[in-house]
Design a protein around this motif. Structure first.
Motif, PDB file in Angstrom:
ATOM      1  N   TYR A 212      35.758  63.123  32.417  1.00 32.53           N
ATOM      2  CA  TYR A 212      36.232  61.882  31.789  1.00 32.53           C
ATOM      3  C   TYR A 212      35.238  60.773  32.057  1.00 32.53           C
ATOM      4  O   TYR A 212      34.840  60.539  33.203  1.00 32.53           O
ATOM      5  N   LYS A 213      34.814  60.116  30.997  1.00 34.07           N
ATOM      6  CA  LYS A 213      33.886  58.990  31.107  1.00 34.07           C
ATOM      7  C   LYS A 213      34.686  57.700  30.945  1.00 34.07           C
ATOM      8  O   LYS A 213      35.123  57.368  29.840  1.00 34.07           O
ATOM      9  N   PRO A 214      34.931  56.978  32.048  1.00 35.23           N
ATOM     10  CA  PRO A 214      35.745  55.765  31.940  1.00 35.23           C
ATOM     11  C   PRO A 214      35.025  54.676  31.169  1.00 35.23           C
ATOM     12  O   PRO A 214      33.792  54.664  31.080  1.00 35.23           O
ATOM     13  N   GLY A 215      35.815  53.772  30.605  1.00 35.27           N
ATOM     14  CA  GLY A 215      35.226  52.599  29.978  1.00 35.27           C
ATOM     15  C   GLY A 215      34.642  51.677  31.037  1.00 35.27           C
ATOM     16  O   GLY A 215      34.697  51.942  32.241  1.00 35.27           O
ATOM     17  N   SER A 216      34.084  50.593  30.592  1.00 36.44           N
ATOM     18  CA  SER A 216      33.396  49.678  31.517  1.00 36.44           C
ATOM     19  C   SER A 216      34.377  48.698  32.150  1.00 36.44           C
ATOM     20  O   SER A 216      34.157  47.499  32.155  1.00 36.44           O
ATOM     21  N   ARG A 217      35.480  49.241  32.682  1.00 36.49           N
ATOM     22  CA  ARG A 217      36.464  48.381  33.331  1.00 36.49           C
ATOM     23  C   ARG A 217      35.943  47.951  34.693  1.00 36.49           C
ATOM     24  O   ARG A 217      35.626  48.784  35.535  1.00 36.49           O
ATOM     25  N   PRO A 218      35.859  46.645  34.949  1.00 35.13           N
ATOM     26  CA  PRO A 218      35.396  46.188  36.258  1.00 35.13           C
ATOM     27  C   PRO A 218      36.487  46.372  37.308  1.00 35.13           C
ATOM     28  O   PRO A 218      37.647  46.617  36.971  1.00 35.13           O
ATOM     29  N   PRO A 219      36.147  46.279  38.598  1.00 36.42           N
ATOM     30  CA  PRO A 219      37.183  46.322  39.626  1.00 36.42           C
ATOM     31  C   PRO A 219      38.197  45.197  39.411  1.00 36.42           C
ATOM     32  O   PRO A 219      37.901  44.186  38.752  1.00 36.42           O
ATOM     33  N   ALA A 220      39.389  45.395  39.956  1.00 35.17           N
ATOM     34  CA  ALA A 220      40.428  44.373  39.822  1.00 35.17           C
ATOM     35  C   ALA A 220      39.924  43.056  40.418  1.00 35.17           C
ATOM     36  O   ALA A 220      39.618  42.979  41.608  1.00 35.17           O
ATOM     37  N   ARG A 221      39.842  42.037  39.587  1.00 34.35           N
ATOM     38  CA  ARG A 221      39.317  40.756  40.081  1.00 34.35           C
ATOM     39  C   ARG A 221      40.374  40.057  40.924  1.00 34.35           C
ATOM     40  O   ARG A 221      41.572  40.140  40.650  1.00 34.35           O
ATOM     41  N   PRO A 222      39.979  39.345  41.968  1.00 33.75           N
ATOM     42  CA  PRO A 222      40.960  38.585  42.749  1.00 33.75           C
ATOM     43  C   PRO A 222      41.570  37.465  41.910  1.00 33.75           C
ATOM     44  O   PRO A 222      40.871  36.761  41.186  1.00 33.75           O
ATOM     45  N   PHE A 223      42.866  37.310  42.003  1.00 35.45           N
ATOM     46  CA  PHE A 223      43.531  36.201  41.332  1.00 35.45           C
ATOM     47  C   PHE A 223      43.201  34.901  42.056  1.00 35.45           C
ATOM     48  O   PHE A 223      43.006  34.881  43.281  1.00 35.45           O
ATOM     49  N   THR A 224      43.154  33.817  41.306  1.00 34.91           N
ATOM     50  CA  THR A 224      42.916  32.517  41.921  1.00 34.91           C
ATOM     51  C   THR A 224      44.177  32.047  42.638  1.00 34.91           C
ATOM     52  O   THR A 224      45.283  32.554  42.411  1.00 34.91           O
ATOM     53  N   ASP A 225      44.012  31.050  43.500  1.00 33.83           N
ATOM     54  CA  ASP A 225      45.165  30.471  44.176  1.00 33.83           C
ATOM     55  C   ASP A 225      46.165  29.938  43.164  1.00 33.83           C
ATOM     56  O   ASP A 225      47.388  30.094  43.328  1.00 33.83           O
ATOM     57  N   GLU A 226      45.647  29.325  42.110  1.00 31.22           N
ATOM     58  CA  GLU A 226      46.537  28.736  41.096  1.00 31.22           C
ATOM     59  C   GLU A 226      47.327  29.813  40.370  1.00 31.22           C
ATOM     60  O   GLU A 226      48.522  29.632  40.080  1.00 31.22           O
TER      61      GLU A 226
END
Length: 293
Positions: A212-226
């Motif tokens: 399986y060749k995954p798409g170019s999904r980046p790692p889960a980005r950190p949510f901002t404080d807001e």
């Protein structure tokens, strides 16, 4: 990172072999189990349903590269009092078929919202582990209208993904090459429950790594404080004491300082896959939280 492609198998033969193993893995669930397909603007999303005919639904979101069989220790306990739905998330190997890139937070909340709508679910308890935890928190931030509560198990989105997490994944892959009788001990040493999981659950994961060749999904980005402070739903966060993804104390401090009314707990004797390592505790917490206790 801007996403430009969706995941795919290298050939139809590879996909067929994977799906054969996937179907065997789903036999870990109790019966009877129903399978559904929901059309969204981003593709066809496959969903497994089990459990009570009535009650507030529980919707399960697996981690990156996982699949719904990963929830087999939870399904019977949750299904006794709730309809249980497990989503084959887009851009992971499974029976869902993605056709359009979901580029960011809004788009990921949009496709999941379409799934809940397509299933006719008005008020769900959303439960996610790892990347699925990110999806659950992301839904609470961007499209909370169908969500009654969120439980995030060792979730992405609280801290930046550290280098040790990738080392942990590589260590687990090498552990899979060890003789089967040694894997449970290695799993305890590495806090990696996959090494002692049923072989039916592991087989599709191993096949997907090769085909399986995954798409170019980046790692889960950190949510901002807001973003975290904007969540207006009941939230439960469970973090494994031996998590390879998160620093437990810092995560608990961050979420309790930002998310109104959050419950946060560090789970002893557990790593990143705490739903597999401590299933009785996790099931107890999930049922109590869904009941408002």
């Amino acid at each position: 990172m801007t996403r430009t492609s969706v995941g795919h198998f290298v050939s139809e033969a590879s996909r067929a072999k994977f799906l054969e193993a996937y179907d065997r893995a789903m036999e870990l669930w109790p019966s009877p189990r129903e399978e559904l397909d929901v059309e969204t603007a981003y593709g066809t999303v496959h969903v497994h349903r089990y459990g009570a005919a009535a009650g507030e639904p529980v919707v399960l979101l697996h981690g990156h590269a996982g699949h719904p069989s990963n929830w087999y220790p939870q399904v019977a306990a949750l299904g006794e009092h709730h309809p249980v739905y497990a989503v084959d998330t887009l851009d992971d190997p499974g029976r869902s078929v993605q056709r359009v890139v979901a580029e960011g937070s809004e788009e990921n909340a949009a496709w999941l919202g379409e799934v809940l709508s397509g299933l006719g679910l008005e008020r769900v308890h959303l439960v996610g582990v790892s990347y699925g935890g990110w999806l659950a928190l992301n839904q609470a931030i961007h499209h909370p209208e169908r969500v009654a509560s969120v439980t995030a198990l060792d979730p992405g989105g609280i801290e930046k993904v550290p280098a040790r997490f990738y080392a942990h994944m590589v260590g687990g892959l090498f552990g899979m090459l060890a003789p089967r009788r040694y894997r449970p001990a290695l799993g305890r040493l590495l806090a990696n429950p996959a090494l002692s999981a049923p072989p039916e659950m592991i087989a599709p994961l191993m096949l997907a790594m090769r085909s399986y060749k995954p798409g170019s999904r980046p790692p889960a980005r950190p949510f901002t404080d807001e973003e975290l402070a904007s969540i207006a739903l009941p939230v439960l966060v469970l973090v494994g004491r031996r998590s390879a993804l998160l620093r437990p104390r810092q995560v608990v401090e961050r979420v309790t300082g930002l998310v109104p009314g959050v419950r946060a707990e560090i789970v002893e004797r557990a790593g990143h896959g705490l739903n597999l390592e401590r299933p009785e505790l996790v099931n107890e917490r999930l049922l109590a939280f869904a009941a408002g206790r």
